[in-house]
Design a protein around this motif. Structure first.
Motif, PDB file in Angstrom:
ATOM      1  N   ASN A  60       0.831  -1.216   0.000  1.00 37.45           N
ATOM      2  CA  ASN A  60       0.000   0.000   0.000  1.00 37.45           C
ATOM      3  C   ASN A  60       0.857   1.254   0.000  1.00 37.45           C
ATOM      4  OD1 ASN A  60      -2.487  -1.246  -0.104  1.00 37.45           O
ATOM      5  ND2 ASN A  60      -2.728  -1.317   2.109  1.00 37.45           N
ATOM      6  N   GLN A  61       1.917   1.273   0.816  1.00 32.87           N
ATOM      7  CA  GLN A  61       2.808   2.440   0.864  1.00 32.87           C
ATOM      8  C   GLN A  61       3.503   2.646  -0.481  1.00 32.87           C
ATOM      9  OE1 GLN A  61       5.375   1.592   4.174  1.00 32.87           O
ATOM     10  NE2 GLN A  61       3.853   2.212   5.683  1.00 32.87           N
ATOM     11  N   ALA A  88       0.960   3.984  -2.994  1.00 34.00           N
ATOM     12  CA  ALA A  88       0.648   5.386  -2.683  1.00 34.00           C
ATOM     13  C   ALA A  88       1.772   6.310  -3.135  1.00 34.00           C
ATOM     14  CB  ALA A  88       0.390   5.551  -1.184  1.00 34.00           C
TER      15      ALA A  88
END
Length: 169
Positions: free
Chosen positions: A51-52, A55
């Motif tokens: 997810n990081q 993003a």
């Protein structure tokens, strides 16, 4: 064992690099061979890490759309199934038309060539389509589901909005 396979792969890679004069671009990281001029490789082991990374990638590419593809083999070449075998590629038209002849009722609601190819792919016919998704979790599932003891690959494909074509465009 794993160490012997990795050392053999490193030796083979050195030989290939010397043979083809591609020393600067071909790399190996954790048993995965890649071309660093074309690929950015990240090893992620958690959903939060993924997810990081996504993003941060979205923040860098604000005008782009991200698509994802997941598969269990990190050395898999991104090619549609029809293009993986010369014989299949040569007989693409014949297979396409034979399926339309054999199952005409199944394709009567398909109005475009793309709609037919999508349906044919679900019938198991090799096509020129490559499955991608906008949902990274769907791609992650395919990267992890079949070989839990090895690395899977989650491929991010970045496309500018004007490059995206829809079936009716």
């Amino acid at each position: 064992n794993a160490e012997e396979r990795e050392e053999f792969t490193r030796e083979l890679l050195r030989y290939i690099k010397d043979l083809h004069s591609i020393q600067r671009n071909i790399c190996m990281a954790q048993g995965v061979v890649y071309n660093k001029a074309k690929v950015e490789i990240q090893f992620l082991s958690s959903i939060s890490g993924i997810n990081q990374f996504i993003a941060s990638t979205l923040a860098k590419r604000r005008k782009d759309q991200l698509f994802f593809r997941g598969h269990a083999d990190p050395n898999y070449v991104l090619l549609p199934s029809i293009m993986r075998t010369f014989r299949l590629e040569q007989n693409e038209s014949k297979m396409y038309h034979e399926l339309l002849i054999n199952c005409p009722n199944d394709f009567e609601n398909c109005h475009t060539h793309l709609e037919r190819l999508v349906k044919m792919q679900h019938y198991g016919l090799p096509t020129r389509l490559l499955d991608i998704t906008r949902n990274p979790l769907v791609a992650l599932y395919f990267a992890c589901e079949s070989q839990t003891a090895t690395y899977g690959e989650l491929v991010l494909i970045s496309a500018e909005n004007h490059e995206i074509k829809y079936p009716q465009s």
